[in-house]
Motif scaffolding. Structure first.
Motif, short mmCIF file in Angstrom:
data_model
loop_
_atom_site.label_atom_id
_atom_site.label_comp_id
_atom_site.label_asym_id
_atom_site.label_seq_id
_atom_site.Cartn_x
_atom_site.Cartn_y
_atom_site.Cartn_z
N TYR A 35 0.83 -1.20 0.00
CA TYR A 35 0.00 0.00 0.00
C TYR A 35 0.87 1.25 0.00
N TYR A 36 1.88 1.27 0.85
CA TYR A 36 2.75 2.44 0.92
C TYR A 36 3.59 2.61 -0.34
N LEU A 39 1.11 4.16 -2.72
CA LEU A 39 0.88 5.56 -2.35
C LEU A 39 2.05 6.46 -2.74
N LEU A 43 1.05 9.41 -5.19
CA LEU A 43 0.94 10.74 -4.60
C LEU A 43 2.11 11.67 -4.95
N THR A 50 4.08 9.53 1.77
CA THR A 50 3.23 8.62 2.53
C THR A 50 3.06 9.02 3.99
N TYR A 53 0.05 12.27 3.68
CA TYR A 53 -1.30 12.24 3.12
C TYR A 53 -2.41 12.17 4.17
N VAL A 125 -6.65 6.59 -2.70
CA VAL A 125 -6.96 5.64 -1.63
C VAL A 125 -8.15 4.76 -2.03
N TRP A 128 -7.11 2.13 -4.62
CA TRP A 128 -6.38 1.03 -3.99
C TRP A 128 -7.36 0.08 -3.30
#
Length: 173
Positions: A35-36, A39, A43, A50, A53, A125, A128
Motif C-alpha cells: 500500500y505504501y 501511495l 501521490l 506517505t 497524506y 486511496v 487502492w
C-alpha cells in the motif's frame, strides 16, 4: 500419550504460535508495505509523501484541529507530528495559528493547495481499496473491515500496555 506411528504427533505449541504470528502480522504488514509503495508512486505528482497524506485528509475534514489532537486522529507518535507539519507548512499545504481559545495550543488549517490535493488523495486511496478488495463480495468486505477495525482496537489497547511496561511512549509509524 500416543503410541504407534498411526496418530499424528501432538501439535507443538511454539510452532502454532509462530503460524498465528505469521497469519496476523506477516500478511497485514506485507499488504501495508505494498500500500505504501503504491501511495508513494501515486501521490508523488502532488508533492505528497506517505507520511503526509493522512494529515492532509484529516485537516481537510477537520480544519482548525489542535496540533495535540493529531497523533490520536492519525495514529502516530507525537514526536512525528511536528516534523510532518513543518514539512507540510514548508510545502504550502497547511498553516498553523495560535489557538484563540487556548494560547498554549496551536490550531492547524489546510491551505488551498491542501484542499486541491484532497480529492486526488481520496481517489488514490479509493482506487487502492477497490482494486485490492475486488475479489471479495460486499459482505466479505464488510466482514474484513469489521475484523480489521477490531484488530486495530485491540492493537491500540495492547500498545498502551507496552507503554506501561516501558514507562514511556511506544514508537509508532
Amino acid at each position: 500419550m500416543r503410541t504407534g506411528g498411526l496418530c499424528p504427533p501432538e501439535p507443538n505449541i511454539s510452532m502454532l504460535r509462530e503460524r498465528t504470528l505469521e497469519l496476523t502480522c506477516k500478511w497485514i504488514t506485507l499488504a501495508n508495505r505494498y500500500y505504501y509503495m503504491y501511495l508513494a508512486k501515486a501521490l508523488a505528482p502532488y508533492g505528497i509523501n506517505t507520511s503526509q497524506y493522512l494529515f492532509i485528509a484529516v485537516l481537510c475534514r477537520e480544519p482548525g484541529i489542535t496540533q495535540d489532537k493529531l497523533p490520536e486522529r492519525i495514529g502516530i507518535n507525537k514526536s512525528n507530528v511536528t516534523r510532518v507539519l513543518a514539512q507540510l507548512e514548508e510545502a504550502g499545504f497547511i498553516r498553523r495559528e495560535s489557538n484563540p481559545q487556548d494560547k498554549r495550543t496551536t490550531t492547524v488549517h489546510p491551505t488551498q493547495r491542501a484542499y486541491e490535493a484532497y480529492p486526488h488523495i481520496m481517489k488514490v486511496v479509493a482506487e487502492w481499496d477497490a482494486a485490492t478488495t475486488s475479489m471479495f463480495s460486499e459482505e466479505e468486505k464488510q466482514t474484513l473491515q469489521a475484523l480489521l477495525r477490531r484488530l486495530a482496537q485491540s492493537a491500540r489497547a495492547y500498545r498502551g500496555q507496552g507503554e506501561a511496561r516501558t514507562g514511556g511512549e511506544v514508537e509508532e509509524g
